[in-house]
Motif scaffolding. Structure first.
Motif, PDB file in Angstrom:
ATOM      1  N   SER A 162       0.846  -1.320   0.025  1.00 20.08           N
ATOM      2  CA  SER A 162      -0.115   0.025   0.029  1.00 20.08           C
ATOM      3  C   SER A 162       0.836   1.009   0.023  1.00 20.08           C
ATOM      4  O   SER A 162       0.483   2.400  -0.397  1.00 20.08           O
ATOM      5  CB  SER A 162      -0.877   0.105   1.137  1.00 20.08           C
ATOM      6  N   ILE A 163       2.097   1.080   0.193  1.00 20.15           N
ATOM      7  CA  ILE A 163       2.941   2.132   0.089  1.00 20.15           C
ATOM      8  C   ILE A 163       3.097   2.838  -1.358  1.00 20.15           C
ATOM      9  O   ILE A 163       3.207   3.985  -1.324  1.00 20.15           O
ATOM     10  CB  ILE A 163       4.393   1.911   0.593  1.00 20.15           C
ATOM     11  N   GLY A 164       2.545   2.089  -2.185  1.00 20.50           N
ATOM     12  CA  GLY A 164       2.473   2.615  -3.651  1.00 20.50           C
ATOM     13  C   GLY A 164       1.343   3.393  -3.751  1.00 20.50           C
ATOM     14  O   GLY A 164       0.953   3.813  -4.989  1.00 20.50           O
ATOM     15  N   ARG A 165       0.461   3.732  -2.794  1.00 21.72           N
ATOM     16  CA  ARG A 165      -0.778   4.506  -3.096  1.00 21.72           C
ATOM     17  C   ARG A 165      -0.622   5.803  -2.495  1.00 21.72           C
ATOM     18  O   ARG A 165      -1.341   6.712  -2.417  1.00 21.72           O
ATOM     19  CB  ARG A 165      -1.799   3.807  -2.073  1.00 21.72           C
ATOM     20  N   LEU A 166       0.595   6.116  -1.993  1.00 18.00           N
ATOM     21  CA  LEU A 166       1.143   7.381  -1.397  1.00 18.00           C
ATOM     22  C   LEU A 166       1.550   8.184  -2.667  1.00 18.00           C
ATOM     23  O   LEU A 166       2.485   8.570  -2.655  1.00 18.00           O
ATOM     24  CB  LEU A 166       2.131   7.349  -0.317  1.00 18.00           C
ATOM     25  N   THR A 167       0.429   8.653  -3.358  1.00 16.37           N
ATOM     26  CA  THR A 167       0.966   9.277  -4.835  1.00 16.37           C
ATOM     27  C   THR A 167       1.238  10.512  -4.749  1.00 16.37           C
ATOM     28  O   THR A 167       1.842  10.957  -5.746  1.00 16.37           O
ATOM     29  CB  THR A 167      -0.419   9.226  -5.627  1.00 16.37           C
ATOM     30  N   GLU A 168       1.430  11.191  -3.469  1.00 18.03           N
ATOM     31  CA  GLU A 168       1.992  12.482  -3.547  1.00 18.03           C
ATOM     32  C   GLU A 168       3.520  12.417  -3.346  1.00 18.03           C
ATOM     33  O   GLU A 168       4.081  13.458  -3.029  1.00 18.03           O
ATOM     34  CB  GLU A 168       1.128  13.328  -2.390  1.00 18.03           C
TER      35      GLU A 168
END
Length: 992
Positions: A162-168
């Motif tokens: 889910s670290i890949g969902r920190l798109t900023e």
């Protein structure tokens, strides 16, 4: 608008203004209270002493940032010695966007999820702490994060996809964490990412996901030392913004993708220490490359010609590959080239004469290519910036460039084993900083200069054609440790000034044309170990003062014209090797040498005699005691009783002596030698040297001897481990297996194990390289070997300065890091201490004594063996409840060494009933000035920051819980901030 309306508007605005001010004041008071609670929660650390309610607005407090409304937006508490946890109420600071708690001692069981409530948080740095547990899979709730740095903590488990969902995210730093599993490909979805650090993850074994190449804005990619396998994705050439790429020290294989060198912005490329193969691709667009390091791979082929287009290139490292062909001349014309390291390849042809002509060259290392011919570049030293030149083991010829004499910063020059000729440039002999000059095995001519460089410590010029006399000015090299001028054409007498060098350990002047007598005033040779003056024309007698040289172990003055008797004083020496053969010596051999160990020491001296037949020379005559008349009367009695009794006594004495000697030296045993490299000696060369006079150390498992090999001038250290009981077969196999493992290790900072010699009676001899400067313990704590004699006969302590201490710390950390992280399976030392850190002649640290003897002891067999490995003061606290050893046990012991280096105290020397580690921790907790704890002998203003940091690092390494201690790789990384790694030696002078 009516007057009433105007009044209403005015009061409304005034009310809102007053309300806003009141509300703002209330918020400020609340936020100040929150900050004061933070300070209290962290037990009022001294760096936050200015956080007080009486100290005006909290926006003026150190390390606090506010917006225009006076609301806290940033807290930066880097390196503030803060302990404890991150409290949930920190998120009551509603406008907090930046939180930096790095380089502290903070802990938690898992990622501090309370930070999820900091809804505006954009920059979070928790690195270099002791956070443990897992990183949760819902971390994507921190949706506004632009930077996340949790590196160098004790987190475990997997990296959450889910670290890949920190798109900023712009910056993601997960280095030095014990994650396992693999890198989640979801990281490739971070389309705004500019910096990605995944280095030093030793528990992970993974490929580099091809999805990472979708990071089109990524500028900085660091994935060094993370067990990467497989190939570098071909699509890496699509990462258009990439500037810095570091995939070093992994297990990557296959070719270097051609697309890599099509990246226009690429500046730094580190791919060293992998298993890459094939040819180096052409450079098409990557013309901004500044540093390119592809060393220690299996690359083949030649260097592409278009490397000459890399006009911004400052560092090129291609050493330890299988590259061949000619080095392109265009590289020599690169204007920015500073470091050039191409040793250990198969290059051929000539070197461009333009090297050094157009750039500020500092390192030039082309050693061990063998196919290189022609001259060294004549402009090599034009700019005077050269530091080190290594061109040995080639077929270079001609004269050395005169420009080398202009390099005032030159510290190292090694051109041995080439075909150079002519005179050495006169300027070389006057360079202030030159420490090592190796010219041997060439055809140099000319005479030695009037003076030698003041800082010269090692001069090797053997197997040349140097002539003339040795100048009295040789005494100018006060720091000279090693001088080898053998096999030249030197003549004249040995100047008395040569004996005025107090640090000289080895002097080799054999195979010259020296004449005159041996020097007699030699009191300054207190450090001399090896003296070889053989095959000259030296005459006169052997001075009796030679017997006063305290550490001389090798003496060879054979094939000269010496006469007279051998001084009995020579028998006072602890000689492992003595050769006085082929002279004109007379008289009786001193009784100290009448044994088989010196069987070949006195040959071809026709007027020498001895009582011992083992010396292969004439037996000394004895005068008759009685007249012939008296003798004739005694003959029947002699024949009937005396001779049989005497013969019986001689036989008995011979048997007793033989048994004693065999037991003493182990000669009645059958020995088996297991070598780990090419050796020029056998077990029979080692055994005679195992005498009490040669003991240089001892411990619970055995003694250590300094042994000179009779067949050469080589000196080795021999650890003798004797066990009176027969070893169980299983333990014997385990011991031999571990010895074999250690024998296969080749690292610059680990003592080289040459061989193991085992006997049928379970005695073990471990033969190591001998290191001139002995142990760190002797230098730090004022043992006898670190004291120099003064004229009055008193002793004076020699101080080990701080730069050398830091160099030693880095070297020892390199060795332990290699054992823990680069060996498979990892090797745990089990007895790290300052007496097991040995130092060579340049004070390079080498790890020694791996506790192998402990495997030879059955439980309870030796009273001197502890139930656990280690030595008092260095033993990790976990041994109180378990005897299991781990890498973190070594880290604790190394932390004690760091404290020794910083304070000068011994490991057991804290204060009453405490160890150094306990004392240091208490001093740290008390919050007093750290400088007061540092060693006064080396404490200088310019070194205080480094010394304090090493002291603090020692405290971190000696943490009570193993999980809170850093790994040796982490320790090394921190130490390297203050001490740059050696640029050559490139460990073992050719690669680590």
């Amino acid at each position: 608008m009516t007057k009433t309306s105007l009044q209403f508007s005015f009061y409304t605005i005034l009310f809102l203004l007053l309300f806003s001010q009141a509300n703002s004041q209330l918020i400020n008071e609340q936020e100040q209270a929150i900050l004061l609670n933070l300070k209290k929660h962290w037990k009022n650390p001294q760096p936050l002493s200015q956080w007080t309610s009486s100290n005006s607005s909290h926006c003026t407090w150190p390390n606090i940032t506010c917006n225009t409304d006076g609301s806290v937006t940033g807290i930066s508490l880097q390196n503030m010695n803060i302990t404890g946890t991150v409290p949930p109420f920190i998120c009551d600071l509603k406008n907090l966007t930046t939180l930096d708690l790095s380089f502290n001692y903070m802990t938690s069981n898992g990622f501090p999820t309370a930070l999820y409530n900091c809804s505006k948080l954009q920059y979070l740095d928790l690195s270099q702490n002791y956070f443990a547990g897992t990183v949760p899979n819902d971390i994507h709730q921190m949706a506004r994060l632009r930077q996340l740095n949790i590196g160098a903590n004790s987190f475990s488990g997997n990296i959450p996809p889910s670290i890949g969902r920190l798109t900023e995210l712009r910056i993601l730093q997960l280095f030095l964490i014990q994650f396992n599993g693999s890198f989640p490909p979801e990281i490739g979805n971070l389309s705004n990412l500019e910096v990605l650090e995944l280095g030093a993850m030793t528990n992970i074994t993974t490929t580099l996901p091809s999805e990472f190449t979708k990071l089109r804005k990524l500028k900085y990619l660091w994935v060094a030392s993370s067990n990467l396998v497989g190939k570098i994705p071909d699509s890496i050439g699509e990462m258009a913004a990439l500037e810095h790429l570091d995939l070093s020290m992994n297990n990557l294989s296959g070719n270097i993708p051609s697309g890599l060198f099509m990246l226009k912005n690429l500046s730094i490329v580190y791919l060293y220490k992998n298993k890459l193969s094939g040819e180096i691709p052409r450079v098409v667009e990557a013309l901004n490359i500044d540093v390119l390091d592809l060393s220690e791979n299996s690359l083949t082929g030649s260097i592409p010609d278009d490397f000459g287009r890399l006009t911004k290139l400052s560092g090129l490292s291609l050493y330890s590959n299988q590259l061949s062909g000619k080095i392109p001349d265009s590289i020599g014309r690169l204007p920015g080239l500073i470091n050039f390291k191409l040793f250990n390849n198969k290059f051929s042809g000539t070197l461009s004469q333009d090297f050094g002509r157009y750039s500020m060259l500092e390192l030039f290392q082309v050693a061990s290519n063998y196919g290189l011919i022609g001259e060294l570049p004549k402009h090599l030293g034009d700019n005077g910036r050269l530091l080190r030149v290594a061109a040995f083991d080639n077929n270079l010829n001609g004269e050395l460039p005169k420009s080398l004499g202009n390099c005032n910063n030159l510290t190292f020059l090694d051109v041995h084993n080439n075909r150079f000729f002519g005179n050495v440039p006169s300027g070389l002999w006057t360079l202030l900083h030159l420490g090592i000059l190796i010219l041997s095995h060439n055809s140099f001519t000319g005479e030695l200069p009037e003076r030698l460089p003041r800082n010269l410590s090692r001069l090797e010029m053997s197997h040349n054609r140097f002539s003339g006399e040795i100048s009295a000015g040789v005494s100018s090299a006060k720091n000279l440790v090693f001088l080898d001028a053998s096999n030249n054409l030197l003549n004249g007498v040995i100047p008395q000034e040569l004996t005025a060098l107090p640090h000289l350990t080895t002097l080799l002047l054999d195979r010259n044309r020296l004449s005159g007598s041996l020097p007699s005033n030699i009191l300054s040779w207190k450090s001399l170990n090896v003296l070889n003056l053989s095959r000259n024309a030296i005459s006169g007698q052997i001075p009796e003062k030679f017997g006063s040289l305290p550490v001389l172990t090798v003496l060879d003055v054979s094939e000269n014209q010496l006469f007279g008797e051998i001084p009995p004083e020579l028998g006072l020496l602890t000689l492992n090797s003595l050769n006085l053969s082929s002279n004109h010596l007379t008289g009786r051999i001193p009784s100290a040498f009448e044994n088989g160990a010196y069987a070949n020491s006195f040959l071809n001296n026709t007027r020498l005699c001895a009582n011992s037949p083992s010396l292969n020379i004439a037996k000394c005559d004895s005068k008759p005691q009685n007249s012939s008349k008296t003798l004739s009367k005694l003959v029947p009695w002699i024949l009937g009783f005396v001779i049989p009794a005497a013969l019986l006594g001689l036989v008995a004495s011979f048997l007793v002596i033989r048994i004693y000697r065999k037991r003493k030296h182990g000669l009645d045993l059958t020995w088996e030698l297991t070598s780990f490299q090419m050796l020029n000696f056998r077990e029979s060369d080692i055994l005679p040297g195992l005498t009490d006079n040669n003991v240089i150390g001892s411990g619970g498992s055995g003694k250590v001897y300094r042994v000179a090999i009779n067949s050469s001038l080589k000196i080795v250290a021999v650890k003798k481990i004797w066990n009176n009981k027969r070893q169980e077969e299983k333990l014997e196999k385990e011991f031999l297996a571990e010895v074999k493992t250690l024998g296969s290790i080749r690292h610059f900072n680990i003592v080289n194990l040459l061989c193991c010699i085992s006997s049928t009676h379970n005695s073990k001899l471990l033969v190591y390289e001998y290191l001139e400067n002995r142990s760190l313990d002797l230098w730090l704590h004022g043992k006898s070997t670190t004291r120099a004699s003064t004229g009055s006969g008193s002793v004076q302590h020699v101080v080990l300065d701080w730069p050398k201490r830091l160099q030693i710390a880095v070297g020892a950390a390199r060795g332990l890091s290699y054992m823990h992280h680069d060996c498979s399976p990892p090797i745990v030392h089990r007895d790290v201490k300052s007496s097991n850190i040995l130092l060579d002649y340049e004070f390079n640290a080498k790890i020694a004594d791996f506790g192998l003897a402990k495997m030879l002891m059955k439980e309870g067999e030796s009273a001197t063996m502890s139930a656990f490995a280690g030595s008092f003061g260095y033993i990790a606290p976990e041994y109180a409840h378990t005897t299991r050893v781990s890498e973190k046990s070594d880290v604790y012991s190394f932390g004690v060494i760091l404290l020794e280096l910083a304070t000068g105290r011994k490991a057991c020397d804290g204060d009453e009933n405490t160890s150094l580690a306990e004392w240091a921790w208490r001093r740290f907790q008390e919050g007093g000035p750290l400088v007061d704890a540092l060693d006064e002998e080396v404490k200088e203003l310019r070194y205080l920051d480094e010394m304090c940091c090493v002291f603090q690092l020692g405290i971190i390494c000696t943490g009570i819980l193993p999980s809170t201690r850093p790994s040796m790789k982490e320790v090394l990384k921190i130490l390297l901030r203050w001490n740059q790694p050696p640029v050559f030696g490139e460990q073992n002078t050719a690669g680590e």
